[in-house]
Design a protein around this motif. Structure first.
Motif, PDB file in Angstrom:
ATOM      1  N   TRP A   4       7.398 -21.290 -12.866  1.00 47.67           N
ATOM      2  CA  TRP A   4       7.580 -20.437 -12.197  1.00 47.67           C
ATOM      3  C   TRP A   4       7.312 -19.036 -12.301  1.00 47.67           C
ATOM      4  O   TRP A   4       7.581 -19.055 -14.225  1.00 47.67           O
ATOM      5  N   CYS A   5       7.539 -18.045 -11.803  1.00 47.44           N
ATOM      6  CA  CYS A   5       7.393 -16.506 -12.528  1.00 47.44           C
ATOM      7  C   CYS A   5       8.393 -15.857 -11.100  1.00 47.44           C
ATOM      8  O   CYS A   5       8.086 -16.452 -10.817  1.00 47.44           O
ATOM      9  N   GLU A   6       8.636 -14.883 -12.425  1.00 45.13           N
ATOM     10  CA  GLU A   6       9.675 -13.831 -11.124  1.00 45.13           C
ATOM     11  C   GLU A   6       8.970 -12.161 -12.148  1.00 45.13           C
ATOM     12  O   GLU A   6       8.554 -12.064 -12.906  1.00 45.13           O
ATOM     13  N   THR A   7       9.207 -11.367 -10.454  1.00 47.23           N
ATOM     14  CA  THR A   7       8.272 -10.292 -10.857  1.00 47.23           C
ATOM     15  C   THR A   7       9.359  -9.394 -10.523  1.00 47.23           C
ATOM     16  O   THR A   7      10.342  -9.542  -8.481  1.00 47.23           O
ATOM     17  N   GLU A   8       9.868  -8.435 -11.263  1.00 47.77           N
ATOM     18  CA  GLU A   8      11.284  -7.532  -9.868  1.00 47.77           C
ATOM     19  C   GLU A   8      10.503  -5.410 -10.460  1.00 47.77           C
ATOM     20  O   GLU A   8      10.274  -5.743 -11.368  1.00 47.77           O
ATOM     21  N   THR A   9      11.417  -4.991  -9.285  1.00 50.79           N
ATOM     22  CA  THR A   9      10.816  -3.659 -10.061  1.00 50.79           C
ATOM     23  C   THR A   9      12.244  -3.365 -11.149  1.00 50.79           C
ATOM     24  O   THR A   9      13.142  -3.998 -11.369  1.00 50.79           O
ATOM     25  N   PRO A  53       0.768  -0.937  -0.045  1.00 48.86           N
ATOM     26  CA  PRO A  53      -0.274   0.364   0.183  1.00 48.86           C
ATOM     27  C   PRO A  53       0.634   1.469  -0.072  1.00 48.86           C
ATOM     28  O   PRO A  53       0.364   2.002  -0.640  1.00 48.86           O
ATOM     29  N   GLN A  54       2.238   1.243   0.496  1.00 53.53           N
ATOM     30  CA  GLN A  54       3.129   2.735   0.051  1.00 53.53           C
ATOM     31  C   GLN A  54       3.526   2.457  -0.881  1.00 53.53           C
ATOM     32  O   GLN A  54       4.046   3.279  -1.020  1.00 53.53           O
ATOM     33  N   ARG A  55       3.517   1.800  -1.440  1.00 54.12           N
ATOM     34  CA  ARG A  55       4.678   1.649  -2.637  1.00 54.12           C
ATOM     35  C   ARG A  55       3.367   1.530  -4.263  1.00 54.12           C
ATOM     36  O   ARG A  55       3.714   0.828  -4.791  1.00 54.12           O
ATOM     37  N   PRO A  56       2.014   1.879  -4.428  1.00 54.69           N
ATOM     38  CA  PRO A  56       1.399   1.248  -4.914  1.00 54.69           C
ATOM     39  C   PRO A  56       1.351   1.805  -6.571  1.00 54.69           C
ATOM     40  O   PRO A  56       0.884   1.171  -7.849  1.00 54.69           O
ATOM     41  N   LYS A  57       3.167   2.446  -6.730  1.00 55.51           N
ATOM     42  CA  LYS A  57       2.399   2.810  -8.144  1.00 55.51           C
ATOM     43  C   LYS A  57       3.844   2.539  -9.400  1.00 55.51           C
ATOM     44  O   LYS A  57       4.238   2.955  -9.419  1.00 55.51           O
TER      45      LYS A  57
END
Length: 293
Positions: A53-58, A11-15
């Motif tokens: 599987w999947c990976e996600t990153e900024t 919630p602190q980084r919604p964007k």
């Protein structure tokens, strides 16, 4: 199949902007990292079974997360509704044409082995293994011996499924016919009954034969099971000349060579016999010293 990499942002980084990648057994899928959380796989094969599987990153690469592993097993769908199609349509061919045997299945996954068979032959005519629901076998320049019943089979390790039988017929064009005369004597005489016989040694029946005298049609006759056909003619003096015939079974007419015939006047056979008798009688009387008046 669609793979979806679900994430929950803080919630602190919604964007925060994220990018995603998908893996199977440590092998990256698709084009690598993408901003889309979904990956479309158009078709799944048995060898696509494995751990996903999947990976996600900024996008700044400072945060990376990996999903739990999911085991996906791809099972083959057995082939069904095997069908054999023959081109030209209906399996009606003329000797020398090319034939295509098309074997297809309504459904079936993985690699499918297609084979083609002819009644009376132990070995298959051909075999193809491919990832397809359809395969073709080409038979070039069919012969009379290629006529018969055919079927095809398809198998993707669940056991072969057979198509229904299909009949192939091969029609043979007629060869150049041969014209012969059948008369009661060597020398044709006025009043004789002459039989004209025309026959093609090759050709699918029925065959229509036409007879000609000096290119004028005399008549025709049909042969339904081979052996040629005949035409009878009561000879007159005007029947001297050239004769010919042609044969036609709908695949192109063929003409024979011309044959000449000479008709002579009928001999006076009784007069000849009487003259011979008179001479023999005269000789017989001379031997006894008695002469006939």
């Amino acid at each position: 199949m669609t793979l979806i990499c679900e994430t929950q942002l803080s919630p602190q980084r919604p964007k925060v902007q994220l990018q995603f990648s998908f893996f199977r057994d440590s092998q990256i899928l698709g084009s690598g990292w993408s901003t889309s959380p979904e990956l479309q796989i158009p078709a799944m094969w048995t060898e696509d079974s494995g751990s996903y599987w999947c990976e996600t990153e900024t996008v700044t690469h400072n945060i990376n997360k990996r999903s739990l592993t999911s085991q996906i097993r791809v099972q083959r769908v057995p082939v069904s509704n095997v069908n054999l199609e023959i081109q030209p349509t209906g399996g009606q061919l003329i000797e020398g044409e090319n034939m295509v045997l098309i074997c297809s299945v309504a459904q079936g996954s993985g690699t499918v082995t297609f084979s083609w068979h002819k009644e009376g032959r132990v070995r298959s005519l051909g075999r193809k293994t491919q990832r397809s629901l359809l395969a073709e076998l080409h038979v070039l320049m069919v012969k009379e011996s290629d006529a018969g019943r055919y079927y095809c089979a398809a198998d993707n390790v669940h056991g072969p499924i057979l198509s229904r039988w299909m009949q192939v017929t091969v029609r043979i064009p007629v060869s150049h016919p041969i014209l012969t005369f059948r008369a009661p004597r060597v020398q044709a005489l006025v009043g004789d009954l002459l039989e004209l016989h025309c026959e093609s040694l090759r050709g699918s029946p029925p065959i229509l034969y036409r007879f000609y005298h000096e290119d004028v049609t005399l008549g025709n006759s049909s042969a339904t099971s081979g052996g040629g056909a005949s035409f009878n003619l009561s000879l007159t003096a005007e029947h001297s000349g050239n004769y010919s015939c042609d044969a036609d079974n709908g695949l192109g007419a063929q003409h024979s060579h011309g044959v000449s015939l000479r008709v002579t006047g009928k001999q006076d056979i009784p007069t000849a016999v009487n003259s011979q008798c008179k001479r023999s009688c005269l000789l017989r009387n001379s031997s006894t010293g008695l002469f006939a008046g």
